[in-house]
Write an enzyme that holds these catalytic residues in place. Structure first.
Site, mmCIF file in Angstrom:
data_model
loop_
_atom_site.group_PDB
_atom_site.id
_atom_site.type_symbol
_atom_site.label_atom_id
_atom_site.label_comp_id
_atom_site.label_asym_id
_atom_site.label_seq_id
_atom_site.Cartn_x
_atom_site.Cartn_y
_atom_site.Cartn_z
ATOM 1 N N ASP A 401 52.275 35.793 23.220
ATOM 2 C CA ASP A 401 52.304 34.634 22.335
ATOM 3 C C ASP A 401 51.777 33.386 23.035
ATOM 4 O O ASP A 401 51.952 33.206 24.248
ATOM 5 C CB ASP A 401 53.746 34.397 21.885
ATOM 6 N N GLU A 454 47.367 36.258 21.628
ATOM 7 C CA GLU A 454 47.244 35.271 20.561
ATOM 8 C C GLU A 454 46.629 34.033 21.219
ATOM 9 O O GLU A 454 47.312 33.271 21.887
ATOM 10 C CB GLU A 454 48.605 34.920 19.948
#
Length: 722
Positions: A401, A454
């Site tokens: 993330d 990401e």
């Protein structure tokens, strides 16, 4: 009080819980008067040492706070018989055990290369010198004193102060006769001797369900999932279709309570399999104090969230997915952590896990602290977390993330709010090095396991190998493609001709990285509405738009990811506090959309041209990319030698196009293998009757051509008839 050889300062330090070297004074010690045992047991009425032959040797009180001392015969293990004022306990003395961590552990911890930190630090039930108990170990190099506290010692930090291994800053102790299920925390004195808030174990394998904040002793030896057989060959050539799930809200039970890991497996696994997804991706399952963070502000980097069940049940869930042939991806957050006082923040009274300078160590957007990944012990902690999920739980991939926030020191900061790197630049060299080390370690220890980034910037080489100067990820979320195409689809079709590049621009850079196309949870929260709610027009047009868009996505180069609810046309924006609106499937259009997505997954998986050359320019060719006036797109997907080509045609207006000619690479009959306007999907059943004959007429630079009926707001997929 009895006579003793202990100096008064040591007695007072023990009584007040200030002694930083308890093993130097507690437990068995040889003195000029013979072998004695000392025990710090606040609240005890009397204490005796039981010799191996069963004889009892009374320990005399040295201090009213509960410090006792008395003789014990030399050699052999003894028990402490403790009278707590009615209840009598017999137990081995924690201070009679020697050093616990081996020299290799100490060496690897010191240099920051201990790859199985989850089995080194934390709480582990085990046998030591023939005695069952739990070994605790925690890194807190700047603390004056560290103790394990829990119900088992009345949460009294004087009862179980730990031994400091000076070489690596780790404190350790073995507590006999303790076992799985015990709730515990660490009590620390900071460098100035002040008492800190009780801290949860950073490497706990189990955590209490929030809002409770304790760590739980887990049966760590029993948690190991056999790895799923890795499909042979390059993952870039495999079909990867991911169903993104928030475990606590995919489906809820009675009284709106989340399903347990076991209940979730009973319902989610057959659903994912029936829908044809190859993988499930969970929003972070790591223990987190606030459910509204969806797990993206975790504190328990080694513990599944406790509200859904114990860690062994999560391990079994992963195993069950594997038995069904489905891979498991976990979102993982190495960028930042919350400031909760029971967590990592100022863990030993210093900026241990975080940066000291808030210009480097505080995320203004999320009010969180940033890991100091330039520190070898913190880097080791996070790489150990990644390996923990990949090795002990057997998961198949980690989606990392907020990588963009890790790469740049000025991320979301104004001038003067950030510290340049050693060269005066904005790149975060320490974090870049960490990500490269992470990818190298995962590739070495977990071959075939994937790392997915990401990452929303144009940082070069995200999916290039680390030894070639890249970050080493296997895939990167294509955030640009998602934003461009969603912006296009949100437009009223009459204006799409002016935004035509939104659907074609992604191919300009499609092979600069190995991409995954995400329609993730981020697109259906914070007032953005639902996926179907973004589509223009009346209800019929909204469904037609979404069907055409998903079919465009599933045939476009790049692996696929869809957040739960998108496949059923959920109208309401997603909320983590409630289930998806499964009742919508009673309505034909919602059920049709779901069926279409299932069929798309199956078509995608069985058709090499739709996945085998996803990351190779040889796998794609535009046929029509410039018909902005009609909002028509057409392209070829090409597979390995010997596989059939696939022709994809999209009409993104609510106007049917009749007699539309476009080029084809081969003559003969072509089958319409997919039509998003099919009646079974809720469409108007326009199209070409399932088959069309190519004409020997050149068009769009190809030797043959097809004359097609293009239904309104549709995507067609055709292949040559064999």
């Amino acid at each position: 009080m009895a006579e003793t050889t202990l100096i008064p300062e040591a007695i007072h330090a023990l009584a007040e819980g200030r002694h930083g070297d308890p093993f130097a004074v507690l437990g068995p010690h040889d003195t000029p008067a013979g072998r004695v045992v000392r025990a710090m047991l606040p609240g005890a009425v009397s204490v005796a040492a039981l010799a191996p032959d069963g004889t009892a040797h009374r320990l005399a009180p040295l201090h009213a706070a509960g410090l006792f001392e008395g003789p014990v015969p030399a050699g052999g293990r003894y028990l402490l018989r403790i009278d707590w004022g009615g209840a009598v306990e017999e137990v081995e003395d924690p201070y009679s055990f020697g050093r616990l961590l081996g020299e290799l552990d100490i060496h690897l911890l010191r240099e920051g290369t201990h790859r199985d930190i989850a089995r080194c630090l934390g709480a582990h039930p085990m046998e030591v010198d023939g005695v069952q108990g739990v070994r605790f170990a925690v890194w807190a190099p700047n603390a004056r004193r560290v103790s394990v506290v829990g119900d088992f010692n009345n949460w009294d930090g004087r009862r179980a102060p730990m031994r400091l291994r000076q070489e690596c800053g780790v404190w350790e102790i073995f507590l006999p006769r303790l076992g799985p299920g015990a709730v515990y925390k660490f009590e620390l004195l900071d460098p100035n001797g002040s008492l800190l808030p009780l801290k949860a174990d950073p490497v706990a394998w189990q955590a209490e369900p929030a809002p409770a904040t304790g760590s739980v002793v887990a049966d760590t030896a029993a948690i190991r999932v056999a790895p799923r057989p890795i499909p042979p060959g390059d993952p870039a050539a495999q079909p990867i279709s991911v169903y993104e799930v928030h475990a606590a809200s995919w489906m809820r039970g009675e009284d709106n309570l989340p399903l347990s890991w076991e209940e979730l497996g009973d319902k989610l696994i057959p659903y994912v399999k029936e829908m044809g997804f190859t993988h499930v991706e969970f929003l972070p399952v790591m223990a987190h104090p606030f459910g509204g963070s969806w797990g993206y502000q975790p504190l328990g980097q080694f513990a599944p969230q406790g509200a859904l069940g114990p860690p062994e049940h999560f391990a079994r869930l992963v195993e069950r997915f594997h038995e069904a042939g489905i891979g498991v991806i976990l979102d993982w957050v190495p960028a930042h952590f919350p400031t909760d006082t029971h967590g990592l923040a100022h863990f030993d009274g210093t900026a241990l896990y975080e940066h000291t300078d808030p210009r480097e160590g505080f995320h203004q957007d999320w009010n969180t602290l940033i890991y100091n990944l330039g520190r070898r012990e913190v880097r080791n902690f996070m790489i150990g977390s990644a390996l923990h999920w990949l090795e002990h739980y057997g998961v198949d991939a980690l989606r990392v993330d907020a990588v963009a926030s890790m790469l740049y020191r000025d991320y979301s900061r104004k001038e003067g709010e950030w510290v340049p790197n050693i060269h005066g630049g904005r790149e975060n060299l320490e974090n870049i090095s960490f990500l490269q080390e992470l990818s190298n370690v995962v590739a070495e220890r977990c071959p075939g396991k994937l790392l997915i980034a990401e990452e929303s910037t144009a940082f070069p080489g995200v999916t290039r190998k680390a030894h070639e100067g890249g970050l080493g990820f296997d895939f990167k979320w294509n955030m640009g493609w998602m934003h461009d195409t969603l912006h296009y689809m949100e437009r009223d079709p009459i204006y799409r001709q002016y935004q035509h590049g939104g659907m074609t621009f992604g191919m300009v850079y499609a092979y600069s990285e190995r991409f995954m196309l995400p329609l993730s949870h981020d697109e259906v929260v914070h007032g953005k509405g639902s996926l179907i709610g973004k589509m223009p027009g009346d209800d019929w047009q909204k469904f037609a738009n979404l069907r055409a868009y998903l079919a465009f996505m599933w045939t476009h180069p790049g692996k696929k990811l869809l957040f739960m609810g998108g496949e059923i046309g959920q109208w309401r924006e997603w909320s983590h506090d409630r289930s998806l609106d499964w009742h919508l499937l009673d309505e034909p259009r919602h059920a049709g959309l779901q069926r279409m997505l299932r069929d798309l997954n199956r078509l995608y998986a069985r058709t090499p041209a739709l996945h085998a050359l996803d990351c190779d320019p040889a796998g794609f060719r535009w046929v029509v990319m410039d018909d902005a006036a009609n909002s028509v797109l057409a392209f070829l997907r090409l597979g390995p030698e010997g596989s059939s080509p696939v022709l994809v045609v999209c009409n993104m207006t609510p106007v049917s196009r009749s007699g539309y000619r476009l080029g084809a690479p081969a003559g003969g009959a072509w089958r319409e293998v997919f039509n998003s306007d099919a009646a079974i999907y809720g469409g108007a059943n326009g199209g070409n009757g399932g088959r069309v004959q190519a004409q020997e007429m050149e068009s769009h630079g190809l030797d043959a051509s097809l004359v097609l009926e293009l239904p309104a707001l549709s995507t067609l997929v055709l292949t040559p008839e064999e």
